[in-house]
Design a protein around this motif. Structure first.
Motif, PDB file in Angstrom:
ATOM      1  N   UNK A  15      25.176 -12.564   2.430  1.00 13.39           N
ATOM      2  CA  UNK A  15      23.769 -12.236   2.662  1.00 13.39           C
ATOM      3  C   UNK A  15      23.246 -11.189   1.685  1.00 13.39           C
ATOM      4  N   UNK A  16      24.010 -10.112   1.453  1.00 19.68           N
ATOM      5  CA  UNK A  16      23.568  -9.069   0.521  1.00 19.68           C
ATOM      6  C   UNK A  16      23.496  -9.602  -0.906  1.00 19.68           C
ATOM      7  N   UNK A  17      24.478 -10.405  -1.309  1.00 14.45           N
ATOM      8  CA  UNK A  17      24.460 -10.981  -2.654  1.00 14.45           C
ATOM      9  C   UNK A  17      23.274 -11.905  -2.859  1.00 14.45           C
ATOM     10  N   UNK A  18      22.995 -12.743  -1.870  1.00  8.55           N
ATOM     11  CA  UNK A  18      21.850 -13.647  -1.978  1.00  8.55           C
ATOM     12  C   UNK A  18      20.551 -12.858  -2.041  1.00  8.55           C
ATOM     13  N   UNK A  19      20.447 -11.800  -1.253  1.00  8.68           N
ATOM     14  CA  UNK A  19      19.249 -10.968  -1.259  1.00  8.68           C
ATOM     15  C   UNK A  19      19.040 -10.296  -2.610  1.00  8.68           C
ATOM     16  N   UNK A  20      20.117  -9.765  -3.192  1.00  8.58           N
ATOM     17  CA  UNK A  20      20.012  -9.094  -4.494  1.00  8.58           C
ATOM     18  C   UNK A  20      19.640 -10.086  -5.589  1.00  8.58           C
ATOM     19  N   UNK A  21      20.248 -11.269  -5.581  1.00  4.19           N
ATOM     20  CA  UNK A  21      19.933 -12.282  -6.595  1.00  4.19           C
ATOM     21  C   UNK A  21      18.469 -12.681  -6.494  1.00  4.19           C
ATOM     22  N   UNK A  22      17.993 -12.950  -5.289  1.00  2.00           N
ATOM     23  CA  UNK A  22      16.600 -13.376  -5.125  1.00  2.00           C
ATOM     24  C   UNK A  22      15.627 -12.269  -5.517  1.00  2.00           C
ATOM     25  N   UNK A  23      15.939 -11.043  -5.132  1.00  2.00           N
ATOM     26  CA  UNK A  23      15.043  -9.930  -5.428  1.00  2.00           C
ATOM     27  C   UNK A  23      14.965  -9.647  -6.923  1.00  2.00           C
TER      28      UNK A  23
END
Length: 195
Positions: free
Chosen positions: A103-111
């Protein structure tokens, strides 16, 4: 003041602070004496830097034990997410390192990709660097998607949010890109019709 005489062979060493040794008695314990530690072979005085020379070995990606740097959950995968800001005369390269959970990795990539799509185009070289940066972020994104749900963190994981193509910066950039693509197609069709 006179200097003491040199010790004779076979005689006990002179101890000015202790009681004289007696025949057949066990030596007395000195409470102020430093404990003697065995010296390793080949090092005459020990190595005072031995603790600094033993550095921990980095963990391999396949080993268990990686925890997300934001929430502390496992499983996590190492990765670097990149971003780019283009300015008229300068540019800035951004990156966030660490093991991240799904979840944190996906959030950072999208942001970071959304910010790159909004802030990355404002320079001559940035016109080429921005799409490459967004494409490079697909590598850590695929690693994060393969992970299971995050478990056991010290705080809740970051919210992944909307997919990149549903975020306003992506839509703002997608509109002119779509208009450019349509105009190229229109020019090709008009050119083919007139010839």
């Amino acid at each position: 003041m006179a200097t003491p005489p040199p010790p004779q062979q076979g005689a006990a060493p002179h101890n000015p602070y202790g009681t004289p040794p007696q025949q057949g008695a066990a030596p007395q314990h000195n409470p102020y004496a430093m404990p003697q530690q065995p010296q390793p072979q080949g090092v005459p005085y020990g190595n005072p830097y031995a603790a600094y020379q033993q550095q921990p070995q980095p963990r391999q990606p396949h080993q268990a034990g990686y925890a997300c740097r934001f929430c502390g959950a496992q499983p996590a995968a190492p990765g670097t997410v990149r971003g780019h800001q283009g300015m008229v005369l300068m540019m800035r390269f951004l990156s966030t390192h660490g093991p991240f959970c799904r979840d944190c990795g996906t959030s950072i990539v999208r942001d970071m990709s959304a910010k790159t799509l909004w802030q990355g185009w404002w320079g001559p070289a940035s016109l080429f660097i921005t799409p490459l940066t967004v494409l490079v972020n697909l590598v850590p994104r695929s690693a994060f998607r393969k992970l299971g749900p995050p478990v056991g963190g010290f705080r809740p994981p970051l919210d992944p949010g909307k997919p990149l193509w549903q975020r306003p910066p992506a839509l703002i950039i997608a509109t002119p890109m779509a208009l450019i693509a349509l105009s190229i197609v229109a020019l090709i069709v008009i050119g083919a019709a007139t010839s």
